[in-house]
Scaffold this motif. Sequence first.
Motif, PDB file in Angstrom:
ATOM      1  N   PHE A 106     -19.370 -11.601  -1.785  1.00  0.00           N
ATOM      2  CA  PHE A 106     -18.779 -10.931  -2.989  1.00  0.00           C
ATOM      3  C   PHE A 106     -19.893 -10.145  -3.597  1.00  0.00           C
ATOM      4  CE2 PHE A 106     -17.871 -10.731  -7.323  1.00  0.00           C
ATOM      5  CZ  PHE A 106     -16.622  -9.986  -7.287  1.00  0.00           C
ATOM      6  N   SER A 107     -19.682  -9.171  -4.010  1.00  0.00           N
ATOM      7  CA  SER A 107     -20.677  -8.547  -5.015  1.00  0.00           C
ATOM      8  C   SER A 107     -19.958  -7.746  -6.169  1.00  0.00           C
ATOM      9  CB  SER A 107     -21.497  -7.113  -3.957  1.00  0.00           C
ATOM     10  OG  SER A 107     -21.152  -5.949  -4.224  1.00  0.00           O
ATOM     11  N   ASP A 108     -20.893  -7.445  -7.118  1.00  0.00           N
ATOM     12  CA  ASP A 108     -20.186  -6.730  -8.143  1.00  0.00           C
ATOM     13  C   ASP A 108     -20.635  -5.349  -8.367  1.00  0.00           C
ATOM     14  OD1 ASP A 108     -22.735  -6.936  -9.064  1.00  0.00           O
ATOM     15  OD2 ASP A 108     -22.170  -8.262 -10.925  1.00  0.00           O
ATOM     16  N   GLU A 109     -20.903  -4.654  -7.182  1.00  0.00           N
ATOM     17  CA  GLU A 109     -21.191  -3.187  -7.158  1.00  0.00           C
ATOM     18  C   GLU A 109     -20.249  -2.393  -7.736  1.00  0.00           C
ATOM     19  OE1 GLU A 109     -21.672  -2.288  -2.828  1.00  0.00           O
ATOM     20  OE2 GLU A 109     -20.251  -0.655  -3.396  1.00  0.00           O
ATOM     21  N   GLY A 110     -18.764  -2.968  -7.581  1.00  0.00           N
ATOM     22  CA  GLY A 110     -17.579  -2.118  -8.058  1.00  0.00           C
ATOM     23  C   GLY A 110     -17.161  -2.336  -9.603  1.00  0.00           C
ATOM     24  N   ARG A 111     -18.118  -3.307  -9.924  1.00  0.00           N
ATOM     25  CA  ARG A 111     -17.339  -3.693 -11.394  1.00  0.00           C
ATOM     26  C   ARG A 111     -17.086  -2.567 -12.335  1.00  0.00           C
ATOM     27  NH1 ARG A 111     -20.649  -7.587 -15.295  1.00  0.00           N
ATOM     28  NH2 ARG A 111     -21.331  -8.317 -13.209  1.00  0.00           N
ATOM     29  N   GLY A 112     -16.014  -2.557 -12.892  1.00  0.00           N
ATOM     30  CA  GLY A 112     -15.518  -1.603 -13.953  1.00  0.00           C
ATOM     31  C   GLY A 112     -15.118  -0.106 -13.237  1.00  0.00           C
ATOM     32  N   LYS A 113     -15.254  -0.394 -12.033  1.00  0.00           N
ATOM     33  CA  LYS A 113     -14.558   0.902 -11.423  1.00  0.00           C
ATOM     34  C   LYS A 113     -13.104   0.756 -10.630  1.00  0.00           C
ATOM     35  CE  LYS A 113     -19.662   2.361 -10.337  1.00  0.00           C
ATOM     36  NZ  LYS A 113     -20.573   1.904  -9.559  1.00  0.00           N
ATOM     37  N   THR A 114     -12.390   1.764 -10.652  1.00  0.00           N
ATOM     38  CA  THR A 114     -11.168   1.876  -9.942  1.00  0.00           C
ATOM     39  C   THR A 114     -11.208   2.671  -8.775  1.00  0.00           C
ATOM     40  OG1 THR A 114     -10.036   1.214 -12.092  1.00  0.00           O
ATOM     41  CG2 THR A 114      -8.958   2.203 -10.461  1.00  0.00           C
ATOM     42  N   ILE A 115     -10.511   2.337  -7.678  1.00  0.00           N
ATOM     43  CA  ILE A 115     -10.406   3.005  -6.559  1.00  0.00           C
ATOM     44  C   ILE A 115      -8.869   3.297  -6.247  1.00  0.00           C
ATOM     45  CG2 ILE A 115     -10.632   3.249  -3.957  1.00  0.00           C
ATOM     46  CD1 ILE A 115     -13.438   2.055  -4.294  1.00  0.00           C
ATOM     47  N   VAL A 116      -8.301   4.419  -6.213  1.00  0.00           N
ATOM     48  CA  VAL A 116      -6.782   4.463  -5.903  1.00  0.00           C
ATOM     49  C   VAL A 116      -6.935   4.897  -4.530  1.00  0.00           C
ATOM     50  CG1 VAL A 116      -5.172   6.024  -6.244  1.00  0.00           C
ATOM     51  CG2 VAL A 116      -6.335   5.550  -8.270  1.00  0.00           C
ATOM     52  N   ILE A 117      -6.267   4.159  -3.578  1.00  0.00           N
ATOM     53  CA  ILE A 117      -6.234   4.241  -2.175  1.00  0.00           C
ATOM     54  C   ILE A 117      -4.636   4.393  -1.825  1.00  0.00           C
ATOM     55  CG2 ILE A 117      -6.115   1.636  -1.823  1.00  0.00           C
ATOM     56  CD1 ILE A 117      -7.564   2.307   0.678  1.00  0.00           C
ATOM     57  N   ASP A 118      -4.548   5.622  -1.215  1.00  0.00           N
ATOM     58  CA  ASP A 118      -2.957   6.229  -0.719  1.00  0.00           C
ATOM     59  C   ASP A 118      -3.014   5.772   0.588  1.00  0.00           C
ATOM     60  OD1 ASP A 118      -1.182   7.974   0.379  1.00  0.00           O
ATOM     61  OD2 ASP A 118      -1.376   9.457  -1.252  1.00  0.00           O
ATOM     62  N   PHE A 119      -2.208   4.857   1.029  1.00  0.00           N
ATOM     63  CA  PHE A 119      -1.937   4.455   2.677  1.00  0.00           C
ATOM     64  C   PHE A 119      -0.507   4.204   3.000  1.00  0.00           C
ATOM     65  CE2 PHE A 119      -1.933  -0.145   2.625  1.00  0.00           C
ATOM     66  CZ  PHE A 119      -2.270  -0.565   1.359  1.00  0.00           C
TER      67      PHE A 119
END
Length: 565
Positions: A106-119
């Motif tokens: 686990f890492s927190d590189e993405g903390r506070g960031k949102t990714i929208v993924i259309d699939f």
Amino acid sequence: MSSFKKEVVSLLSETTEVPPEEIASRLEYPPDGSFGDLAFPCHLLSKRLKKPPQAIASELAERLSPRASIDRIAATGPYLNFFADPAILATEVVSSIISQREDFGFSDEGRGKTIVIDFSSPNIAKPFGVGHLRTTVLGNGLYHIFSKLGYKLVRVNHLGDWGTQFGKLITAFKLWGDEARLEKDPIGELFDLYVEFHRRAETDSSLEEKAREEFRKLEKGETETSEFWRRFKDLSLQDFDRIYRLLGIEFDSYAGESFYNPYIEKTIEALKSAGLTRVSEDALIVDLEKYGMPPCLLKKRDEATLYATRDIAAAIYRYETYKFHKNLYVVGSAQRLHFQQVFKVLELMGYPWSKDCHHIELGWIKFEKGAMSTRKGNIVFLEDVLSKSVELVKSIIEEKNPTLEDQDRVARQVGVGAVVFWDLSARRNKDINFSWEEALNFEGQTGPYLQYTHARLASVMRRYGEPLPPHPDLSLLSGAQEQKVIKLLSRFPEHLQRAAFDYEPYHLVSYLLELASAFNSFYQSQRILCEDLNLRSARVSLAEATRTVLKEGLRLLGMESPESM
Ligand code: ARG
């Protein structure tokens, strides 16, 4: 990063004055352990030091002295090779997996960031074919991988629930539809009508005109037409839902194409007032000639809105709603131009976030008869593939392991897992050929092989039958095969990061295969539950660490790990 790699990075960075991030990105894992555990390609320094890389490598090997977790440093040709201290590595890696369990990596590189993924985003009133397997499975894998790196994900199913095809379908249903069959086998009926429409339209041109008229009525919101549409949509969703449940896939939003109808006029107004539109052959377009692309069509002659218009509105909506860090579209490469146009138009509208929109391209699933097309009616239903696979697993279990508990559940986990894994075992950009034999092959480098390795590990733990030893002497894990497993385990976090960076779950797939094969060679030649109690404690801990990483890796790919099979 393991403390060994950190140590190598800082030692190299101190001596060469190359920034640590750059060193870290240039270090390689030598393919054969006898060349060390990390290699630094010295040609990177040749220019600056004005020396051939071989000379640099041997000078550095002389000058640098091993420290902490670095056991030995040696030059091989242009490479400087570093050997890890086996005892330190074993202790560090195994104990951190045992204590962090499934949080390892686990890492927190993405903390506070949102990714929208259309699939996934299948088309309503069409069968869910194997062609939609890749976007569905790959999108789900990326969802899990990015979540593990601390990002907040929004999974969007951009259903194809609007467009001229509904005009065709409503026309066909009015002419030839069978109410009773629609109730019993909705997708079958709708699919047949769709095929029938195209067959007849080849000779009867009035059909296309009728269909356009029906779609016009739909866009105007006329009741009768809208009711047909609503019914077709509800029936399709029930069908899709069954497949998603089987695959264990969920979405946060089902905002499909029709969802954006209320936003279309506003979007077109914005485009007009930005001076981006013009009328060409009676259609409203954004001219993209300057950028080497054909025009982006916003509205046709008959005022019908288009796929691209809805995607432009959707992207704006997504930004306003989620303030995304990234907006991903997991869609086949056939739509490359479409996304290039949409992203360009967003850029021209002045949205700085247009650069955060990415098309994650997928190759085709090909069929022996050539690419399949819904229009011609040659389609392989995904549900058929999944259920055939489950049936096949069931018969194998009955033959090989008839006393297994919970057979139906295991057959589902393995049968579905086999198809999912088959789909992920090629790089996403590569075309793959669909053949029943391959998708349902359980030998060799397959999903069932990984699940079987996991079940084998789980069975070792059951036979051990005690809580894990609290303070095993992990430095005893110094055998070559044990070390190979440990080194692979230590790289799990890096492989995850690579998979995310390249949007390529395949990296994780090949890593897990390597891990399983390293573990299996160890298992075949050494006893885990051996006589020597200290060694047994250490090996059981290694087995548990391997089991944990394997299970977690499979989960990230969207597969389950049965305890026995
Ligand atoms: N429904 C489309 C298809 O099946 C895929 C939609 C992809 N997403 C998007 N926002 N355009 O080909």
